[in-house]
Design an enzyme around this catalytic site. Structure first.
Site, PDB file in Angstrom:
ATOM      1  N   SER A 173      -7.362  -0.225   5.994  1.00  0.00           N
ATOM      2  CA  SER A 173      -6.027   0.604   6.505  1.00  0.00           C
ATOM      3  C   SER A 173      -4.880  -0.210   6.535  1.00  0.00           C
ATOM      4  O   SER A 173      -4.801  -1.135   6.479  1.00  0.00           O
ATOM      5  CB  SER A 173      -6.489   0.973   7.959  1.00  0.00           C
ATOM      6  OG  SER A 173      -6.564   0.188   8.844  1.00  0.00           O
ATOM      7  N   LYS A 174      -3.774   0.708   6.998  1.00  0.00           N
ATOM      8  CA  LYS A 174      -2.379   0.098   7.153  1.00  0.00           C
ATOM      9  C   LYS A 174      -2.491  -1.009   8.197  1.00  0.00           C
ATOM     10  O   LYS A 174      -1.617  -1.828   8.049  1.00  0.00           O
ATOM     11  CB  LYS A 174      -1.414   1.117   7.532  1.00  0.00           C
ATOM     12  CG  LYS A 174      -1.326   2.017   5.993  1.00  0.00           C
ATOM     13  CD  LYS A 174       0.070   2.827   6.366  1.00  0.00           C
ATOM     14  CE  LYS A 174       0.619   3.608   5.293  1.00  0.00           C
ATOM     15  NZ  LYS A 174       1.013   2.689   4.065  1.00  0.00           N
ATOM     16  N   ARG A 175      -3.298  -0.971   9.200  1.00  0.00           N
ATOM     17  CA  ARG A 175      -3.565  -1.895  10.285  1.00  0.00           C
ATOM     18  C   ARG A 175      -3.950  -3.329   9.599  1.00  0.00           C
ATOM     19  O   ARG A 175      -3.598  -4.410  10.147  1.00  0.00           O
ATOM     20  CB  ARG A 175      -4.491  -1.646  11.273  1.00  0.00           C
ATOM     21  CG  ARG A 175      -3.959  -0.273  12.070  1.00  0.00           C
ATOM     22  CD  ARG A 175      -4.951  -0.019  13.308  1.00  0.00           C
ATOM     23  NE  ARG A 175      -6.189   0.159  13.026  1.00  0.00           N
ATOM     24  CZ  ARG A 175      -6.735   1.620  12.360  1.00  0.00           C
ATOM     25  NH1 ARG A 175      -5.842   2.554  12.511  1.00  0.00           N
ATOM     26  NH2 ARG A 175      -7.819   1.674  12.096  1.00  0.00           N
TER      27      ARG A 175
END
Length: 478
Positions: free
Chosen positions: A245-247
């Site tokens: 994910s973007k995290r």
């Protein structure tokens, strides 16, 4: 048989790194077997498909250098073809109109959940009479089209990565919707029709599509075609084993480009996610990989994204670039950081700068902070650098060096002549050479760390900045 594969992204988002890895596998397989790599844009989702995402996908694939042989082919241009196939299935009795409302479907799912059963459509409108259909139509209900899935039935295929896979049709959720009430086709139908029309021989995609495969095989056979061969590659997970994910830093190819990765390096790394060449090499061109790629060396287990390894691979590719090529790659990042390249002495100076920092950067984005002191004046100083310059005797040593540097007797500036200058000043000032070198770095670069000091000194002198920085030390410490 000519191998024909396709990459078929949906323009409902930017080009995802997982889709890019799938594209790499398809490209490798096509080139290994002298086949064709087809690009198809699956844009039948009218609400979520946007032109900017299409542009992003095309730009990302082009930046990676994954050149396609045919396409882009847009599904939205073939709506009439899909509708004709739907009509064909209706006429053959292989599909039917379903008038069940969303409220009725929700009631059905709630009852199934309460009974501890998996949600599924119970096929209640499969055998409607003409009279029943007229009643629903009189109520204003717009039907979806469902494809009949006979139960119980086993659907099997030999996956090129996972081997034999068998699904029972009782686990497919009932008769499948293949077209919306507005006549627009849904994914499974459009994909099958396209793959038939494009003569696709191998469908290489992520394992998240395994559940679609038995439904699609049933559609192929209903349309009188044998399905292509399937290969479902493992998903890409983050280092903790969760969905990327973007995290985790980035998910789209455009983000990796902005983060300073080279397309050659990213392709190399993506190829290594779940595949390894027989010679065990980790740095290779995509063209070389194509001579070696096959599914017997693709693992079934999920790939873990390793930023350290990607950084290392990228650094190796950066080192392989000529100074001219590196300047070309670095220039957009320098300019984005507000550094003016128009004032540099000449192209050779900039190439010497690129050569100086090449070994010290993992990503192109590392270059601006590392080389700012060579591209921007006046200089800014870190607190440790200022503390170093305030040590007793340092300002005097810098002044002595400035005097010699301004002298007409100084030979042509080079690393060797500067080393002699440092030795001369250290001896004359009674200062340890290590202290002098550290102080010199602080005076010239504004920091205590950075690229090779003597080579940096030469570059600063060539653009006329070294003397001014040495003379400025006295003002800084007062």
């Amino acid at each position: 048989m000519t191998v024909r594969v396709r990459i078929a992204p949906s323009p409902t988002g930017n080009l995802h790194i997982g889709t890019a890895r799938t594209a790499v596998f398809n490209w490798l397989y096509a080139h290994r077997h002298g086949g064709k790599f087809v690009l198809r844009i699956e844009d039948t989702d009218r609400d979520r498909s946007l032109p900017r995402y299409t542009r992003n996908i095309l730009a990302g694939l082009a930046w990676l250098g994954l050149d396609w042989d045919e396409g882009p082919i847009y599904q939205s241009n073939h709506i009439e073809r899909y509708q004709a196939v739907v009509q064909q299935l209706l006429e053959q009795g292989l599909a039917y109109r379903c008038y069940v409302s969303e409220a009725e479907l929700e009631e059905m799912r709630t009852a199934q959940k309460a009974a501890g059963k998996a949600p599924r459509y119970d096929n209640r409108h499969r055998f409607l009479t003409d009279a029943q259909r007229k009643i629903y139509e009189a109520e204003g209900r717009q039907p979806v089209i469902r494809f009949k899935i006979e139960e119980p039935l086993e659907v099997s295929w030999v996956d090129l990565i996972r081997g034999q896979i068998t699904w029972n049709t009782q686990d497919l959720g009932g008769d499948m919707v293949i077209a919306r009430a507005d006549g627009y086709p849904l994914y499974n139908l459009a994909v099958v029709v396209d793959d038939i029309d494009m003569a696709i021989t191998h469908v290489i995609r992520g394992e998240d599509h395994i559940g679609n495969t038995p439904k699609q095989i049933l559609l192929y056979r209903a349309l009188g075609h044998e399905p292509p061969q399937f290969a479902h590659s493992p998903l890409i997970l983050n280092p903790e084993g969760k969905k990327l994910s973007k995290r985790d830093g980035a998910t789209s190819v455009a983000e990796f480009q902005q983060m300073g990765f080279l397309p050659e390096a990213l392709k190399n790394y993506l190829a290594l996610l779940s595949w390894s060449p027989p010679d065990g090499e980790e740095i290779f061109s995509i063209e070389k990989a194509a001579t070696l790629f096959d599914f017997d060396r693709v693992t079934r287990s999920a790939a873990r994204f390793d930023w350290d390894k990607l950084n290392w691979i990228n650094s190796q590719y950066i080192k392989q670039l000529s100074p001219t090529e590196l300047v070309e790659r670095l220039s957009p990042f320098w300019q984005a950081a507000g550094l003016d390249l128009a004032t540099v002495p000449d192209p050779a100076w900039l190439e010497d700068l690129a050569r100086l920092i090449a070994d010290g950067i993992d990503r192109l984005t590392d270059a601006p902070p590392l080389s700012r002191f060579l591209l921007q004046d006046p200089l800014s100083y870190t607190l440790p650098a200022l503390e170093q310059l305030r040590i007793s005797g340092v300002a005097e040593a810098m002044a002595a060096m400035a005097d010699i540097l301004a002298s007409a007797d100084l030979p042509e500036i080079s690393v060797d002549s500067l080393k002699l200058l440092v030795d001369q000043v250290a001896k004359a000032q009674g200062m340890k050479k290590g202290v002098l070198m550290k102080s010199l770095r602080a005076a010239l670069t504004g920091d205590l760390q950075g690229p090779d000091l003597m080579e940096s000194f030469v570059l600063l002198q060539r653009r006329g900045w070294a003397l001014g920085r040495l003379e400025r030390v006295q003002k800084l410490v007062n």
